[in-house]
Enzyme design. Sequence first.
Site, mmCIF file in Angstrom:
data_model
loop_
_atom_site.group_PDB
_atom_site.id
_atom_site.type_symbol
_atom_site.label_atom_id
_atom_site.label_comp_id
_atom_site.label_asym_id
_atom_site.label_seq_id
_atom_site.Cartn_x
_atom_site.Cartn_y
_atom_site.Cartn_z
ATOM 1 N N ASP A 41 0.778 -1.248 0.000
ATOM 2 C CA ASP A 41 0.000 0.000 0.000
ATOM 3 C C ASP A 41 0.813 1.305 0.000
ATOM 4 O O ASP A 41 1.771 1.432 0.760
ATOM 5 C CB ASP A 41 -0.866 0.096 1.263
ATOM 6 N N GLU A 224 -10.351 -2.542 4.429
ATOM 7 C CA GLU A 224 -9.011 -2.043 4.730
ATOM 8 C C GLU A 224 -8.861 -0.652 4.113
ATOM 9 O O GLU A 224 -9.583 -0.298 3.182
ATOM 10 C CB GLU A 224 -7.936 -2.954 4.109
#
Length: 521
Positions: A41, A224
């Site tokens: 990420d 998430e």
Amino acid sequence: MLAACHNEPVTIIPNVRATDIYADRHRPQFHFSPQTGWMNDPNGLVFYEGEYHLFYQYYPDSTVWGPMHWAHAVSRDLVKWEHLPIALYPDSLGYIFSGSAVVDWKNTSGFGKNGQPPLVAMFTYHDMEAERAGNDTRESQAIAYSLDRGRTWVKYEGNPVIPNPGKVRDFRDPKLVWDEARSQWVTTLAVGQHAELWASPDFKTWKKLSEFGADLGNHEGVWECPDMFPIKVEGTGEQRWVILQNLNPGGPNGGSAVQYFVGDFDGKNFTVDPSFLPDVQGGKAVWLDHGKDNYAGVTWSDVPDGRRLTIGWMSNWQYAQQVPTLAWRSACTLPRVLTLRKTAVGYRLFSEPVKELEALRQQHKTLEPTTVHQLGANFELAPNLLDSISPAQMELVLDIEPSANARFSVELSNPKGEVYRIGYDAKANQFFSDRTKAGDHSFSPDFAKQPSVAPRISKDKTVRMHLFFDAASAELFADGGATVMTEVFFPGVRFNKLRLVAEGGEVKVVKGEAWGLGRIW
Ligand code: FRU
């Protein structure tokens, strides 16, 4: 606990020659990727003093996920990136999971010095020992600050600032936003299958405001990396709030993906706009990107011109750790600008590549208007039409008018006979990306099971396809960004041929432009 300041040079995996680093045939040439090691990420996206910061989930010692660090890169133009030393290292509280960063202009944290505002980062500590012991009380939120333009960070001695409430296994990925109307910091957390909003005056003390989403949107996976932010409705003075909510798995074409919600935030609760509600009820979701490879994207804070900019991780947890790249794994998507528009189907976020990318344009070709005939006598963009433009590194804008039953493809191929197709199917009214024959997919049964598809929402007669190809990826921004697809692929040698193909009927290309794009490294 005070963190040490780490200033080691960027890690290069032993046995990999620096000259080989960017020569891997799967290495994107104008997308951000780490030189070596594992990335997931994007984190801590913030603009400060002329620099766009990109921190990211990173494990320097391997090409698979492991102890998470925040690695760091900066860019002045969102095109060229400079690698900087790792910003945050794991410590006794755990791995450094995803999070965000902001400029604390008013020094609400008190971390600033001599009138200089601090950068404040908020991230999740993931306690691996607790995980190994089977203890669900393992994730908590923490802060750190920087007084030197993000180069070094001090972890706050009072961490964690939001402890785990107890046995909440998935409790992570804080995304900060300044709530101007209420003069409060708000952080959005992903908690199992919902989002939570928490507020603070100073980043150190937090109170829970509300929960969102347990009964809305897609819940086939874990929620998430959420991101809540205000945004103007394009062409009006109205403001709405949006929540981007990443989900894994459960994406429209399988695995990881980003859904979103349009609504309002009153300082306590996020409420979905009544007109948007039907789109996200009964398990339905609205997706930011329909391709399989745009995940964990969130937006930049403090962008001076007010644009809402985002970047995603160009991979998917279904196969991210198996893809056949050499000393590194995964790249980011192109940076994109998000705009909120009222369309015939209601509020929608449009994604477009940032204008700054035009600086990459080199060789230019305007295509003559033409008709692409059915396969068999298919029209081919002859090699000389593209001149020296490599389909492995190019931008293409096509305005097409397909006949009712036509299926139109932009086809990339190579001497190995590998073929990637991305296009539009008029009968099904959807775009598609077909990597089933585009090279190696032996590493995962989920990679190329079938072509990915994305519904077309625009009703315009002319279908506009804005495409970027970069060695191992394709990004489609269709109809001005109304429908987006991002997908990666791994051909045995680079694609060197491009043609346009129609099946089921003719397609008119009313306008076409192509550019060869430069490299950023
Ligand atoms: C999303 C994610 C986050 C987490 C991070 C760990 O891809 O699972 O929820 O913070 O990756 O690396």
